[in-house]
Design an enzyme around this catalytic site. Sequence first.
Site, PDB file in Angstrom:
ATOM      1  N   GLU A  58      47.299   6.648  10.494  1.00  0.00           N
ATOM      2  CA  GLU A  58      48.293   7.595   9.982  1.00  0.00           C
ATOM      3  C   GLU A  58      47.604   8.727   9.206  1.00  0.00           C
ATOM      4  O   GLU A  58      47.946   9.906   9.368  1.00  0.00           O
ATOM      5  CB  GLU A  58      49.305   6.874   9.086  1.00  0.00           C
ATOM      6  CG  GLU A  58      50.456   7.779   8.648  1.00  0.00           C
ATOM      7  CD  GLU A  58      51.155   7.302   7.376  1.00  0.00           C
ATOM      8  OE1 GLU A  58      50.473   6.933   6.396  1.00  0.00           O
ATOM      9  OE2 GLU A  58      52.401   7.301   7.364  1.00  0.00           O
ATOM     10  N   TRP A  80      56.288   4.758  12.097  1.00  0.00           N
ATOM     11  CA  TRP A  80      57.170   5.934  12.075  1.00  0.00           C
ATOM     12  C   TRP A  80      58.238   5.919  13.173  1.00  0.00           C
ATOM     13  O   TRP A  80      59.018   6.862  13.291  1.00  0.00           O
ATOM     14  CB  TRP A  80      56.335   7.225  12.188  1.00  0.00           C
ATOM     15  CG  TRP A  80      55.749   7.650  10.882  1.00  0.00           C
ATOM     16  CD1 TRP A  80      54.459   7.487  10.455  1.00  0.00           C
ATOM     17  CD2 TRP A  80      56.425   8.323   9.802  1.00  0.00           C
ATOM     18  NE1 TRP A  80      54.291   8.006   9.194  1.00  0.00           N
ATOM     19  CE2 TRP A  80      55.485   8.530   8.771  1.00  0.00           C
ATOM     20  CE3 TRP A  80      57.741   8.779   9.614  1.00  0.00           C
ATOM     21  CZ2 TRP A  80      55.810   9.160   7.573  1.00  0.00           C
ATOM     22  CZ3 TRP A  80      58.063   9.405   8.418  1.00  0.00           C
ATOM     23  CH2 TRP A  80      57.096   9.586   7.418  1.00  0.00           C
ATOM     24  N   TYR A 123      54.242  15.983   6.859  1.00  0.00           N
ATOM     25  CA  TYR A 123      52.930  16.066   6.204  1.00  0.00           C
ATOM     26  C   TYR A 123      51.862  16.886   6.932  1.00  0.00           C
ATOM     27  O   TYR A 123      51.318  17.834   6.376  1.00  0.00           O
ATOM     28  CB  TYR A 123      52.370  14.659   5.956  1.00  0.00           C
ATOM     29  CG  TYR A 123      53.287  13.805   5.140  1.00  0.00           C
ATOM     30  CD1 TYR A 123      53.353  13.939   3.750  1.00  0.00           C
ATOM     31  CD2 TYR A 123      54.124  12.874   5.757  1.00  0.00           C
ATOM     32  CE1 TYR A 123      54.206  13.168   2.998  1.00  0.00           C
ATOM     33  CE2 TYR A 123      54.997  12.097   5.005  1.00  0.00           C
ATOM     34  CZ  TYR A 123      55.034  12.240   3.624  1.00  0.00           C
ATOM     35  OH  TYR A 123      55.888  11.477   2.889  1.00  0.00           O
ATOM     36  N   CYS A 172      57.645  11.990   0.829  1.00  0.00           N
ATOM     37  CA  CYS A 172      57.756  11.128  -0.350  1.00  0.00           C
ATOM     38  C   CYS A 172      56.525  11.309  -1.218  1.00  0.00           C
ATOM     39  O   CYS A 172      56.629  11.511  -2.418  1.00  0.00           O
ATOM     40  CB  CYS A 172      57.865   9.671   0.076  1.00  0.00           C
ATOM     41  SG  CYS A 172      59.467   9.333   0.779  1.00  0.00           S
ATOM     42  N   ARG A 194      57.728  11.250  -5.087  1.00  0.00           N
ATOM     43  CA  ARG A 194      59.093  11.404  -5.616  1.00  0.00           C
ATOM     44  C   ARG A 194      59.936  10.146  -5.437  1.00  0.00           C
ATOM     45  O   ARG A 194      60.877   9.904  -6.194  1.00  0.00           O
ATOM     46  CB  ARG A 194      59.805  12.584  -4.941  1.00  0.00           C
ATOM     47  CG  ARG A 194      60.026  12.357  -3.466  1.00  0.00           C
ATOM     48  CD  ARG A 194      60.992  13.321  -2.814  1.00  0.00           C
ATOM     49  NE  ARG A 194      61.099  12.995  -1.405  1.00  0.00           N
ATOM     50  CZ  ARG A 194      61.928  12.086  -0.897  1.00  0.00           C
ATOM     51  NH1 ARG A 194      62.774  11.434  -1.674  1.00  0.00           N
ATOM     52  NH2 ARG A 194      61.918  11.795   0.388  1.00  0.00           N
ATOM     53  N   SER A 195      59.617   9.341  -4.416  1.00  0.00           N
ATOM     54  CA  SER A 195      60.448   8.187  -4.073  1.00  0.00           C
ATOM     55  C   SER A 195      59.534   7.124  -3.480  1.00  0.00           C
ATOM     56  O   SER A 195      58.730   7.426  -2.604  1.00  0.00           O
ATOM     57  CB  SER A 195      61.504   8.648  -3.060  1.00  0.00           C
ATOM     58  OG  SER A 195      62.234   7.570  -2.531  1.00  0.00           O
ATOM     59  N   ALA A 196      59.624   5.893  -3.969  1.00  0.00           N
ATOM     60  CA  ALA A 196      58.674   4.873  -3.532  1.00  0.00           C
ATOM     61  C   ALA A 196      59.335   3.528  -3.286  1.00  0.00           C
ATOM     62  O   ALA A 196      59.947   2.945  -4.186  1.00  0.00           O
ATOM     63  CB  ALA A 196      57.553   4.723  -4.559  1.00  0.00           C
ATOM     64  N   ASP A 197      59.220   3.069  -2.056  1.00  0.00           N
ATOM     65  CA  ASP A 197      59.660   1.741  -1.624  1.00  0.00           C
ATOM     66  C   ASP A 197      58.535   0.785  -2.023  1.00  0.00           C
ATOM     67  O   ASP A 197      57.500   0.712  -1.363  1.00  0.00           O
ATOM     68  CB  ASP A 197      59.875   1.806  -0.106  1.00  0.00           C
ATOM     69  CG  ASP A 197      60.180   0.471   0.546  1.00  0.00           C
ATOM     70  OD1 ASP A 197      59.993  -0.580  -0.099  1.00  0.00           O
ATOM     71  OD2 ASP A 197      60.605   0.497   1.716  1.00  0.00           O
TER      72      ASP A 197
HETATM   73  N1  MHF Z   1      62.555   2.609   3.521  1.00  0.00           N
HETATM   74  C1  MHF Z   1      61.367   3.160   3.827  1.00  0.00           C
HETATM   75  N2  MHF Z   1      60.241   2.645   3.298  1.00  0.00           N
HETATM   76  C2  MHF Z   1      59.030   3.171   3.592  1.00  0.00           C
HETATM   77  O1  MHF Z   1      58.030   2.663   3.078  1.00  0.00           O
HETATM   78  C3  MHF Z   1      58.965   4.303   4.457  1.00  0.00           C
HETATM   79  C4  MHF Z   1      60.135   4.816   5.002  1.00  0.00           C
HETATM   80  N3  MHF Z   1      61.325   4.227   4.673  1.00  0.00           N
HETATM   81  N4  MHF Z   1      60.108   5.872   5.834  1.00  0.00           N
HETATM   82  C5  MHF Z   1      58.886   6.532   6.230  1.00  0.00           C
HETATM   83  C6  MHF Z   1      57.682   5.760   6.016  1.00  0.00           C
HETATM   84  C7  MHF Z   1      57.310   4.742   7.037  1.00  0.00           C
HETATM   85  N5  MHF Z   1      56.615   3.744   6.225  1.00  0.00           N
HETATM   86  C8  MHF Z   1      56.503   2.405   6.554  1.00  0.00           C
HETATM   87  C9  MHF Z   1      57.301   1.858   7.526  1.00  0.00           C
HETATM   88  C10 MHF Z   1      57.154   0.521   7.863  1.00  0.00           C
HETATM   89  C11 MHF Z   1      56.218  -0.251   7.215  1.00  0.00           C
HETATM   90  C12 MHF Z   1      56.037  -1.697   7.618  1.00  0.00           C
HETATM   91  O2  MHF Z   1      56.863  -2.258   8.299  1.00  0.00           O
HETATM   92  N6  MHF Z   1      54.935  -2.330   7.221  1.00  0.00           N
HETATM   93  C13 MHF Z   1      54.609  -3.712   7.553  1.00  0.00           C
HETATM   94  C14 MHF Z   1      53.542  -3.778   8.614  1.00  0.00           C
HETATM   95  C15 MHF Z   1      53.845  -2.948   9.791  1.00  0.00           C
HETATM   96  C16 MHF Z   1      52.666  -2.768  10.720  1.00  0.00           C
HETATM   97  O3  MHF Z   1      51.506  -3.010  10.353  1.00  0.00           O
HETATM   98  O4  MHF Z   1      52.919  -2.379  11.869  1.00  0.00           O
HETATM   99  C17 MHF Z   1      54.034  -4.410   6.327  1.00  0.00           C
HETATM  100  O5  MHF Z   1      54.107  -5.648   6.304  1.00  0.00           O
HETATM  101  O6  MHF Z   1      53.513  -3.724   5.448  1.00  0.00           O
HETATM  102  C18 MHF Z   1      55.414   0.316   6.225  1.00  0.00           C
HETATM  103  C19 MHF Z   1      55.566   1.642   5.906  1.00  0.00           C
HETATM  104  C20 MHF Z   1      56.543   4.205   4.878  1.00  0.00           C
HETATM  105  N7  MHF Z   1      57.748   4.946   4.787  1.00  0.00           N
HETATM  106  O1  LIG Z   2      55.144   7.079   2.336  1.00  0.00           O
HETATM  107  C1  LIG Z   2      56.289   6.694   2.058  1.00  0.00           C
HETATM  108  C2  LIG Z   2      57.388   7.167   2.741  1.00  0.00           C
HETATM  109  C3  LIG Z   2      58.596   6.706   2.399  1.00  0.00           C
HETATM  110  N1  LIG Z   2      58.758   5.813   1.409  1.00  0.00           N
HETATM  111  C4  LIG Z   2      60.121   5.324   1.113  1.00  0.00           C
HETATM  112  C5  LIG Z   2      60.762   5.708  -0.172  1.00  0.00           C
HETATM  113  C6  LIG Z   2      62.240   5.558   0.153  1.00  0.00           C
HETATM  114  O2  LIG Z   2      62.578   4.182   0.095  1.00  0.00           O
HETATM  115  C7  LIG Z   2      62.316   6.021   1.604  1.00  0.00           C
HETATM  116  C8  LIG Z   2      62.669   7.476   1.731  1.00  0.00           C
HETATM  117  O3  LIG Z   2      64.006   7.690   1.431  1.00  0.00           O
HETATM  118  P1  LIG Z   2      64.508   8.960   0.575  1.00  0.00           P
HETATM  119  O4  LIG Z   2      65.994   8.795   0.519  1.00  0.00           O
HETATM  120  O5  LIG Z   2      64.096  10.187   1.324  1.00  0.00           O
HETATM  121  O6  LIG Z   2      63.867   8.886  -0.779  1.00  0.00           O
HETATM  122  O7  LIG Z   2      61.016   5.801   2.105  1.00  0.00           O
HETATM  123  C9  LIG Z   2      57.665   5.322   0.737  1.00  0.00           C
HETATM  124  O8  LIG Z   2      57.764   4.479  -0.167  1.00  0.00           O
HETATM  125  N2  LIG Z   2      56.451   5.793   1.075  1.00  0.00           N
END
Ligand code: MHF
Ligand SMILES: O=c1ccn([C@H]2C[C@H](O)[C@@H](COP(=O)(O)O)O2)c(=O)[nH]1
Length: 292
Positions: A58, A80, A123, A172, A194-197
């Site tokens: 990525e 993605w 990005y 993000c 700005r936003s972190a999962d």
């Molecule tokens: N809700 C949400 N959370 C995110 O972290 C996130 C988004 N949306 N949207 C855009 C990107 C995409 N990202 C992602 C999406 C999926 C995984 C995920 O499923 N990770 C798995 C492994 C997947 C793999 O290796 O193929 C993990 O266990 O970390 C991680 C980051 C980070 N971002």
């Molecule tokens: O690199 C990334 C990309 C995305 N995220 C997370 C943060 C949020 O949970 C979603 C984005 O939703 P918004 O409503 O646009 O904030 O994806 C992340 O942690 N890291």
Amino acid sequence: MKQYLDMCKYVLENGENREDRTGTGTRSVFGYQTRYDLRDGFPLMTTKKMFLRPIAEELLWFIKGDTNIKYLVDRNVKIWNEWPYEDFKKSPDFNGETIEEFVEKIKTDDEFAKKHGDLGPVYGAQWRDFNYEGVDQLAKLVDSLTNNPFSRRHIICAWNPAQVDNMALPPCHAFLQFYVSADKKYLSCQLYQRSADIFLGVPFNIASYALMTEMLARTCGYEAKEFIHTIGDAHIYKDHFEVVKQQIAREPLPKCKLVLNPDVKSIFDYKIEDIKIEDYQSHGKLVGKVSV
Ligand SMILES: Nc1nc(=O)c2c([nH]1)NC[C@@H]1CN(c3ccc(C(=O)N[C@@H](CCC(=O)O)C(=O)O)cc3)CN21
Ligand SMILES: O=c1ccn([C@H]2C[C@H](O)[C@@H](COP(=O)(O)O)O2)c(=O)[nH]1
């Protein structure tokens, strides 16, 4: 990485429960900062099993300035896929394809990939061609790190108000600043996100920017020192609470080592085979759903 587990705990204990765009619901804190020392190892999470490859692919995709998921799909990186698929479902070309069928079409049909695989000016576009006006922020950064180390303007900004509405997902990890130490030995990086999962995204983001800092440091004549992660809305999705608690109960293991091919002299020349980790130990994998 204790800092990360402390953040998980802090958010679970002090966060407010909130509605969010995806409809899942989160517990969230506004404003949280963690620091990772890159000199004592590479910050790839050890309290769950991770793979560096999708993170590195990525990052190489961002560095190329690419915004089409085809590059990632061709390399079996899935992170993605959901976003262009959601847009495709709303298009007149949609015929009930599953996400797997959609991804297969991206892989095998170039025309289809061109039409349905692009995320808009995300990005890669902003880094290399800001606002589609030819401003190459990454090349400028390399130049300023090399020629003007003490500048306070070592910045890359992915947040572009003029184009944010055309992006599949607004950035993000939006604002990056670099800092060279007074002795010109070390390079540090601070990210404003700005936003972190916290469960799914943050482990990716930490590893990605730590890797980028190492790549920049080594090609500009420094050693990587610190990655400072400053977060706006730091949230744990409700459907991650249980796995996060499982993760908090685990003891962090020693950090792994990043090995970069020393023959690469420019950040623009790295290939996936130039990026390796050694001595990675981790607990078992933990799975959580991604909210779209
Ligand atoms: N809700 C949400 N959370 C995110 O972290 C996130 C988004 N949306 N949207 C855009 C990107 C995409 N990202 C992602 C999406 C999926 C995984 C995920 O499923 N990770 C798995 C492994 C997947 C793999 O290796 O193929 C993990 O266990 O970390 C991680 C980051 C980070 N971002
Ligand atoms: O690199 C990334 C990309 C995305 N995220 C997370 C943060 C949020 O949970 C979603 C984005 O939703 P918004 O409503 O646009 O904030 O994806 C992340 O942690 N890291």
